[in-house]
Design a protein around this motif. Structure first.
Motif, PDB file in Angstrom:
ATOM      1  N   ALA A 164      27.895 -20.358  16.560  1.00  0.00           N
ATOM      2  CA  ALA A 164      26.611 -20.852  16.364  1.00  0.00           C
ATOM      3  C   ALA A 164      25.609 -20.358  16.975  1.00  0.00           C
ATOM      4  N   GLY A 165      26.094 -19.679  18.360  1.00  0.00           N
ATOM      5  CA  GLY A 165      24.772 -19.511  18.730  1.00  0.00           C
ATOM      6  C   GLY A 165      24.245 -18.081  18.672  1.00  0.00           C
ATOM      7  N   VAL A 166      25.048 -17.131  17.746  1.00  0.00           N
ATOM      8  CA  VAL A 166      25.166 -16.066  17.344  1.00  0.00           C
ATOM      9  C   VAL A 166      23.986 -16.113  16.212  1.00  0.00           C
ATOM     10  N   GLU A 167      24.446 -17.466  14.953  1.00  0.00           N
ATOM     11  CA  GLU A 167      23.657 -17.141  13.125  1.00  0.00           C
ATOM     12  C   GLU A 167      21.521 -17.670  13.938  1.00  0.00           C
ATOM     13  N   THR A 168      22.196 -18.876  14.889  1.00  0.00           N
ATOM     14  CA  THR A 168      21.317 -20.049  14.612  1.00  0.00           C
ATOM     15  C   THR A 168      21.115 -19.040  16.516  1.00  0.00           C
TER      16      THR A 168
ATOM     17  N   ALA B  81      31.085  -5.725  15.340  1.00  0.00           N
ATOM     18  CA  ALA B  81      30.086  -4.165  14.187  1.00  0.00           C
ATOM     19  C   ALA B  81      28.920  -5.363  14.599  1.00  0.00           C
ATOM     20  N   CYS B  82      28.605  -6.666  15.209  1.00  0.00           N
ATOM     21  CA  CYS B  82      27.619  -7.367  15.556  1.00  0.00           C
ATOM     22  C   CYS B  82      27.242  -7.005  17.069  1.00  0.00           C
ATOM     23  N   ALA B  83      28.692  -6.855  17.748  1.00  0.00           N
ATOM     24  CA  ALA B  83      27.899  -7.083  19.380  1.00  0.00           C
ATOM     25  C   ALA B  83      27.668  -5.601  18.976  1.00  0.00           C
ATOM     26  N   ALA B  84      28.115  -4.219  18.271  1.00  0.00           N
ATOM     27  CA  ALA B  84      27.410  -2.816  17.855  1.00  0.00           C
ATOM     28  C   ALA B  84      25.990  -3.342  17.990  1.00  0.00           C
ATOM     29  N   GLY B  85      25.923  -3.955  16.725  1.00  0.00           N
ATOM     30  CA  GLY B  85      24.393  -4.194  16.170  1.00  0.00           C
ATOM     31  C   GLY B  85      23.768  -4.702  17.456  1.00  0.00           C
ATOM     32  N   LEU B  86      23.546  -5.573  18.593  1.00  0.00           N
ATOM     33  CA  LEU B  86      22.781  -6.397  19.135  1.00  0.00           C
ATOM     34  C   LEU B  86      21.748  -5.392  19.853  1.00  0.00           C
ATOM     35  N   THR B  87      22.892  -3.866  19.956  1.00  0.00           N
ATOM     36  CA  THR B  87      21.993  -2.648  21.580  1.00  0.00           C
ATOM     37  C   THR B  87      21.185  -2.596  20.495  1.00  0.00           C
ATOM     38  N   LEU B  88      20.702  -2.823  19.183  1.00  0.00           N
ATOM     39  CA  LEU B  88      19.566  -1.883  18.285  1.00  0.00           C
ATOM     40  C   LEU B  88      18.167  -3.253  18.162  1.00  0.00           C
ATOM     41  N   ILE B  89      18.542  -4.627  18.081  1.00  0.00           N
ATOM     42  CA  ILE B  89      17.275  -5.449  18.930  1.00  0.00           C
ATOM     43  C   ILE B  89      16.772  -4.982  20.250  1.00  0.00           C
ATOM     44  N   ALA B  90      17.831  -4.600  20.874  1.00  0.00           N
ATOM     45  CA  ALA B  90      17.280  -4.278  22.074  1.00  0.00           C
ATOM     46  C   ALA B  90      15.905  -3.129  22.331  1.00  0.00           C
ATOM     47  N   VAL B  91      15.433  -2.505  21.520  1.00  0.00           N
ATOM     48  CA  VAL B  91      14.830  -0.746  21.428  1.00  0.00           C
ATOM     49  C   VAL B  91      13.958  -1.403  20.313  1.00  0.00           C
TER      50      VAL B  91
ATOM     51  N   LEU C 181      23.082  -7.593  12.159  1.00  0.00           N
ATOM     52  CA  LEU C 181      23.731  -8.026  12.343  1.00  0.00           C
ATOM     53  C   LEU C 181      23.293  -8.965  11.019  1.00  0.00           C
ATOM     54  N   GLY C 182      22.388  -9.485  10.250  1.00  0.00           N
ATOM     55  CA  GLY C 182      22.414 -10.258   9.334  1.00  0.00           C
ATOM     56  C   GLY C 182      23.815 -10.448   8.442  1.00  0.00           C
ATOM     57  N   VAL C 183      24.003  -8.766   8.272  1.00  0.00           N
ATOM     58  CA  VAL C 183      25.204  -8.340   7.475  1.00  0.00           C
ATOM     59  C   VAL C 183      26.106  -8.504   8.222  1.00  0.00           C
ATOM     60  N   PHE C 184      26.478  -7.810   9.281  1.00  0.00           N
ATOM     61  CA  PHE C 184      27.940  -7.974  10.246  1.00  0.00           C
ATOM     62  C   PHE C 184      28.205  -9.734  10.124  1.00  0.00           C
TER      63      PHE C 184
ATOM     64  N   ALA D 251      25.323 -11.883  22.902  1.00  0.00           N
ATOM     65  CA  ALA D 251      26.581 -10.903  23.007  1.00  0.00           C
ATOM     66  C   ALA D 251      27.788 -12.054  23.881  1.00  0.00           C
ATOM     67  N   VAL D 252      27.362 -13.749  24.406  1.00  0.00           N
ATOM     68  CA  VAL D 252      28.422 -14.078  24.726  1.00  0.00           C
ATOM     69  C   VAL D 252      28.720 -14.961  23.550  1.00  0.00           C
ATOM     70  N   GLY D 253      28.307 -15.636  22.564  1.00  0.00           N
ATOM     71  CA  GLY D 253      29.104 -15.661  21.582  1.00  0.00           C
ATOM     72  C   GLY D 253      29.495 -14.880  21.024  1.00  0.00           C
TER      73      GLY D 253
END
Length: 352
Positions: free
Chosen positions: A191-195, A252-262, A273-276, A334-336
């Motif tokens: 829930a911490g990831v999706e929501t 893949a989600c963990a890797a995708g989080l780096t993209l939304i930081a830019v 991140l939605g796909v993953f 990332a914690v979730g």
């Protein structure tokens, strides 16, 4: 009835997805901090949590008809109130009432579709994502208001005339096992990831410099990715085990989080991140079905814990962002993600 359930779930997804983009708009209109405006997510999922827990505790007689009717009435009342230009904190009350109905409908539809097979669980959650993709775009155009009144009318027209839970062959007795607790913890962390992502995506994009309406519209990318992940990934990974799908998706989600930081790659990052993240929830439900008895009470337990995560974790993320930076969303999500990974490893050992 299956087609009507798919349409209903699409409309439910549209409503939930509209709440995240509404946070910055509500914050500007009511002169609230983003974290305070974000309480509409907590209020909504708080209502969902209550109705899901109550739905699981009901006897078979009350769960196979009255729960459906009461859920419809509560959700429609909440939508009607939310459509009015109410001053804060009345929108919080309206969204909590809608959540009471929403949680009951989610429990009913998931249980009915689970009786039809795992494919239908993926399909119905995929249409939820498709409906959710329309929510942010519509919010950017309408800023709420009459959108919720139109949604209430569409939902009323689309609802099946009759919906009943599948009857249990024997009297259900819920056994609390370590495996069940691990599955509950898995959905709580998820829930911490999706929501968390869907609720604070617009805020994150605004912090990157995107205009408010643009940020709200771009929120649709996450939900489009989520729908794609739920509809396509189960087909592509048909021969994969649940553990392999979940571990791959979470890494893949963990890797995708780096993209939304830019700032430049953030919109594409939210889509990916939605796909993953898309197949995580349906795959977990399928794993539960293959591991534990899958009656209404077990569904109610895991969904209630998921609603608890939906009600608490986005708020904690919001206050964490307020205390640090609006660009800190990837760190909190990332914690979730890593929490889910640890639980999948523990589940793999526990279910051998």
């Amino acid at each position: 009835m299956v087609v009507r359930c798919l349409v209903v779930f699409g409309l439910l997804g549209l409503f939930q997805a509209s709440l995240g983009p509404l946070i910055p708009l509500l914050s500007d209109r009511e002169h609230l901090t983003p974290a305070t405006a974000g309480l509409i997510v907590t209020g909504f999922f708080g209502g969902c949590l209550v109705s899901t827990a109550v739905g699981g505790a009901l006897t078979e007689r009350w769960a196979r008809g009255p729960l459906y009717i009461v859920s419809i009435l509560l959700f429609l009342c909440g939508l009607g109130l939310f459509a009015l230009p109410l001053a804060w904190p009345l929108p919080l009350v309206a969204v909590a009432v809608a959540g009471l109905g929403f949680g009951g409908l989610v429990l009913i539809v998931n249980t009915v579709m689970a009786a039809e097979g795992v494919t239908y669980v993926n399909l119905v959650n995929g249409t939820y994502g498709l409906g959710a993709a329309a929510g942010p775009a519509l919010i950017s155009v309408t800023h709420g208001g009459y959108l919720y009144a139109v949604l209430a009318v569409c939902l009323l027209v689309s609802l099946p005339l009759r919906m009943t839970m599948p009857a249990a062959a024997t009297r259900e007795r819920l056994t609390v096992s370590p495996v069940l607790l691990l599955f509950c913890a898995m959905l709580f962390c998820y829930a911490g990831v999706e929501t968390g992502l869907s609720s604070w995506e617009a805020t994150q994009l605004r912090a990157h410099g995107y205009a408010p309406d643009t940020a709200s519209a771009l929120t649709s990318l996450f939900w489009l990715g989520l729908a794609a992940g739920r509809l396509l990934v189960p087909v592509v990974t048909r021969s994969w085990t649940a553990v392999r799908i979940l571990v791959t998706a979470l890494l893949a989600c963990a890797a995708g989080l780096t993209l939304i930081a830019v700032d430049v790659s953030a919109p594409a990052g939210f889509f990916l991140l939605g796909v993953f993240a898309g197949p995580i929830f349906p795959t977990t439900l399928a794993w539960i079905a293959a591991t534990l008895p899958h009656p209404r009470r077990v569904n109610a337990v895991v969904l209630t814990i998921a609603m608890l995560g939906n009600a608490t974790l986005p708020t904690l993320i919001g206050y964490g962002m307020q205390a640090t930076s609006d660009l800190a969303l990837p760190l909190f999500v990332a914690v979730g993600v890593f929490g889910c990974l640890a639980i999948v490893v523990a589940l793999r050992k526990a279910t051998r």
